[in-house]
Design a protein around this motif. Sequence first.
Motif, PDB file in Angstrom:
ATOM      1  N   MET A  44       0.849  -1.167   0.000  1.00  0.00           N
ATOM      2  CA  MET A  44       0.000   0.000   0.000  1.00  0.00           C
ATOM      3  C   MET A  44       0.896   1.232   0.000  1.00  0.00           C
ATOM      4  O   MET A  44       1.837   1.326   0.765  1.00  0.00           O
ATOM      5  N   GLU A  45       0.578   2.174  -0.830  1.00  0.00           N
ATOM      6  CA  GLU A  45       1.350   3.412  -0.900  1.00  0.00           C
ATOM      7  C   GLU A  45       1.147   4.225   0.374  1.00  0.00           C
ATOM      8  O   GLU A  45       0.133   4.109   1.047  1.00  0.00           O
ATOM      9  N   SER A  46       2.116   5.085   0.664  1.00  0.00           N
ATOM     10  CA  SER A  46       2.054   5.927   1.857  1.00  0.00           C
ATOM     11  C   SER A  46       0.780   6.776   1.863  1.00  0.00           C
ATOM     12  O   SER A  46       0.138   6.916   2.895  1.00  0.00           O
ATOM     13  N   ASN A  47       0.418   7.327   0.720  1.00  0.00           N
ATOM     14  CA  ASN A  47      -0.772   8.164   0.615  1.00  0.00           C
ATOM     15  C   ASN A  47      -2.028   7.356   0.941  1.00  0.00           C
ATOM     16  O   ASN A  47      -2.923   7.835   1.638  1.00  0.00           O
ATOM     17  N   ASN A  48      -2.109   6.119   0.446  1.00  0.00           N
ATOM     18  CA  ASN A  48      -3.259   5.265   0.725  1.00  0.00           C
ATOM     19  C   ASN A  48      -3.316   4.860   2.187  1.00  0.00           C
ATOM     20  O   ASN A  48      -4.398   4.769   2.765  1.00  0.00           O
ATOM     21  N   ILE A  49      -2.154   4.611   2.774  1.00  0.00           N
ATOM     22  CA  ILE A  49      -2.103   4.266   4.196  1.00  0.00           C
ATOM     23  C   ILE A  49      -2.603   5.448   5.026  1.00  0.00           C
ATOM     24  O   ILE A  49      -3.399   5.272   5.952  1.00  0.00           O
ATOM     25  N   ASP A  50      -2.161   6.638   4.684  1.00  0.00           N
ATOM     26  CA  ASP A  50      -2.604   7.837   5.399  1.00  0.00           C
ATOM     27  C   ASP A  50      -4.117   8.003   5.292  1.00  0.00           C
ATOM     28  O   ASP A  50      -4.795   8.278   6.288  1.00  0.00           O
ATOM     29  N   LYS A  51      -4.647   7.836   4.101  1.00  0.00           N
ATOM     30  CA  LYS A  51      -6.095   7.952   3.900  1.00  0.00           C
ATOM     31  C   LYS A  51      -6.844   6.898   4.702  1.00  0.00           C
ATOM     32  O   LYS A  51      -7.881   7.172   5.293  1.00  0.00           O
ATOM     33  N   HIS A  52      -6.317   5.682   4.724  1.00  0.00           N
ATOM     34  CA  HIS A  52      -6.943   4.590   5.475  1.00  0.00           C
ATOM     35  C   HIS A  52      -6.956   4.907   6.974  1.00  0.00           C
ATOM     36  O   HIS A  52      -7.972   4.708   7.649  1.00  0.00           O
ATOM     37  N   ILE A  53      -5.846   5.407   7.491  1.00  0.00           N
ATOM     38  CA  ILE A  53      -5.757   5.740   8.915  1.00  0.00           C
ATOM     39  C   ILE A  53      -6.733   6.862   9.263  1.00  0.00           C
ATOM     40  O   ILE A  53      -7.439   6.804  10.274  1.00  0.00           O
TER      41      ILE A  53
END
Length: 98
Positions: free
Chosen positions: A1-10
Amino acid sequence: MESNNIDKHIIQKYKDDENLMIRLFVQWCANHELDPQALYQKAYPEQPANLALLEVIESDEGFDEFHIDNETMLDVLQLFGNEDLAFTVAEEIQRLEK
């Protein structure tokens, strides 16, 4: 998972959890025949109306007869950093127990 997607998920997970905390607070208030908006304003008199709180109050997605005990409510509020609201709820608990 890309950093941006991880941030959005969190961020989304936190918002979902925060919404659950608000729903629990509204249900706790309903269980004790208290006005959640009034308690919120008492805890945070300088803040404008909480839109997320208003949305939960207006929605028909309550837990109905779901009982939230006082300690759980205080723990949940503190977990989300709502110390002032937890203090106000604790005052109401003391008042209700008299």
